[in-house]
Design an enzyme around this catalytic site. Sequence first.
Site, PDB file in Angstrom:
ATOM      1  N   ARG A 114       9.012   4.583  20.491  1.00  0.00           N
ATOM      2  CA  ARG A 114       8.817   4.851  19.061  1.00  0.00           C
ATOM      3  C   ARG A 114       9.681   5.912  18.359  1.00  0.00           C
ATOM      4  O   ARG A 114      10.513   5.889  17.420  1.00  0.00           O
ATOM      5  CB  ARG A 114       7.458   5.145  18.347  1.00  0.00           C
ATOM      6  CG  ARG A 114       7.157   5.103  16.993  1.00  0.00           C
ATOM      7  CD  ARG A 114       6.639   3.905  16.283  1.00  0.00           C
ATOM      8  NE  ARG A 114       6.851   4.025  14.729  1.00  0.00           N
ATOM      9  CZ  ARG A 114       6.297   3.029  14.052  1.00  0.00           C
ATOM     10  NH1 ARG A 114       5.844   2.092  14.583  1.00  0.00           N
ATOM     11  NH2 ARG A 114       6.493   3.173  12.683  1.00  0.00           N
ATOM     12  N   ASN A 155       8.652   5.507  -1.851  1.00  0.00           N
ATOM     13  CA  ASN A 155       8.167   4.045  -1.173  1.00  0.00           C
ATOM     14  C   ASN A 155       7.178   3.624  -2.393  1.00  0.00           C
ATOM     15  O   ASN A 155       7.143   4.072  -3.592  1.00  0.00           O
ATOM     16  CB  ASN A 155       7.097   4.589  -0.084  1.00  0.00           C
ATOM     17  CG  ASN A 155       6.511   3.505   0.433  1.00  0.00           C
ATOM     18  OD1 ASN A 155       7.381   2.366   0.566  1.00  0.00           O
ATOM     19  ND2 ASN A 155       5.687   3.475   1.514  1.00  0.00           N
ATOM     20  N   HIS A 198       4.269   0.728  -3.551  1.00  0.00           N
ATOM     21  CA  HIS A 198       2.955  -0.046  -2.814  1.00  0.00           C
ATOM     22  C   HIS A 198       2.330  -0.801  -3.823  1.00  0.00           C
ATOM     23  O   HIS A 198       2.339  -0.360  -5.017  1.00  0.00           O
ATOM     24  CB  HIS A 198       1.927   1.149  -2.564  1.00  0.00           C
ATOM     25  CG  HIS A 198       0.835   0.548  -1.613  1.00  0.00           C
ATOM     26  ND1 HIS A 198       0.860  -0.078  -0.314  1.00  0.00           N
ATOM     27  CD2 HIS A 198      -0.431   0.461  -2.234  1.00  0.00           C
ATOM     28  CE1 HIS A 198      -0.259  -0.318  -0.187  1.00  0.00           C
ATOM     29  NE2 HIS A 198      -1.164   0.061  -1.106  1.00  0.00           N
ATOM     30  N   GLY A 243       2.088  10.083   6.432  1.00  0.00           N
ATOM     31  CA  GLY A 243       0.810   9.257   6.384  1.00  0.00           C
ATOM     32  C   GLY A 243       1.311   7.969   5.907  1.00  0.00           C
ATOM     33  O   GLY A 243       2.370   7.606   5.559  1.00  0.00           O
TER      34      GLY A 243
HETATM   35  C1  GRF Z   1       6.091  -5.259  -2.407  1.00  0.00           C
HETATM   36  O1  GRF Z   1       4.898  -5.547  -3.074  1.00  0.00           O
HETATM   37  C2  GRF Z   1       5.832  -3.789  -1.610  1.00  0.00           C
HETATM   38  O2  GRF Z   1       5.282  -2.892  -2.350  1.00  0.00           O
HETATM   39  C3  GRF Z   1       5.184  -4.200  -0.536  1.00  0.00           C
HETATM   40  O3  GRF Z   1       5.651  -5.616  -0.101  1.00  0.00           O
HETATM   41  C4  GRF Z   1       6.493  -6.335  -1.265  1.00  0.00           C
HETATM   42  C5  GRF Z   1       7.840  -6.392  -1.202  1.00  0.00           C
HETATM   43  O4  GRF Z   1       8.244  -7.675  -1.824  1.00  0.00           O
HETATM   44  N1  GRF Z   1       5.241  -3.575   0.530  1.00  0.00           N
HETATM   45  P1  GRF Z   1      10.152  -7.623  -1.648  1.00  0.00           P
HETATM   46  O5  GRF Z   1      10.439  -7.649  -0.414  1.00  0.00           O
HETATM   47  O6  GRF Z   1      10.645  -6.570  -2.378  1.00  0.00           O
HETATM   48  O7  GRF Z   1       9.944  -9.149  -2.631  1.00  0.00           O
END
Ligand code: GRF
Length: 206
Positions: free
Chosen positions: A69, A109, A111, A145
């Site tokens: 990794r 990022n 989420h 994290g």
């Molecule tokens: C998004 O909801 C992101 O937050 C999550 O996966 C999805 C990615 O969607 N981790 P895309 O590939 O941008 O359509």
Amino acid sequence: MSSQAVRLVVLVSGSGTNLQALLDAVADETYGAQIVAVGADRGDIEGLARAERAGVPTFVERLADHPTREEWDGRLAARIAEYRPDLVVCAGFMKILGAPTLEAFPVLNTHPALLPSFPGAHGVRDALSYGVRVTGCTVMLADAGVDTGPIIAQEAVPVLDGDDEPTLHERIKTVERHLLVDTVGRMAREGWTVTGRIVRFGRPGG
Ligand code: GRF
């Protein structure tokens, strides 16, 4: 395109609809950012095809192609660095980034849940099975994290009776794309400061 535009490297692992929203946004010069490359941890995904269609350079670094990794972390950081980004954007990138990338660049990022609730790879499923009536999306600075970095922006999305994971995730993603585009644009145009966990738009002393 203005040479002043903030340079973005966007990382993807899947369909890339968040990437597409950014590709559409950067077409407007006043947005303040340009996408200089799109990277992925796997090949053959729609996210890479979207970048190629837009004429943006792409690269792939698969974890499985590296003995450890740590080597993958180092190689990924080196590939990103080739494009001299001002900001790295994880747009559905399904790997935790290691120190070589996190220490070299600010990383954003996104989420699909209201952090700190429901971090991890199954934020939508976990919110649904917990039974919350409101969930949403979070744009944050990445740290070492899992979805623990300082929060920049959030928006709520109601959970509807009869929602399943795909329907709820689709509604969240509609909101998430706007939030990501809005947040990246403001960071590019206004700059940002981080004090502890608190992120504010604007340049230091500005
Ligand atoms: C998004 O909801 C992101 O937050 C999550 O996966 C999805 C990615 O969607 N981790 P895309 O590939 O941008 O359509």
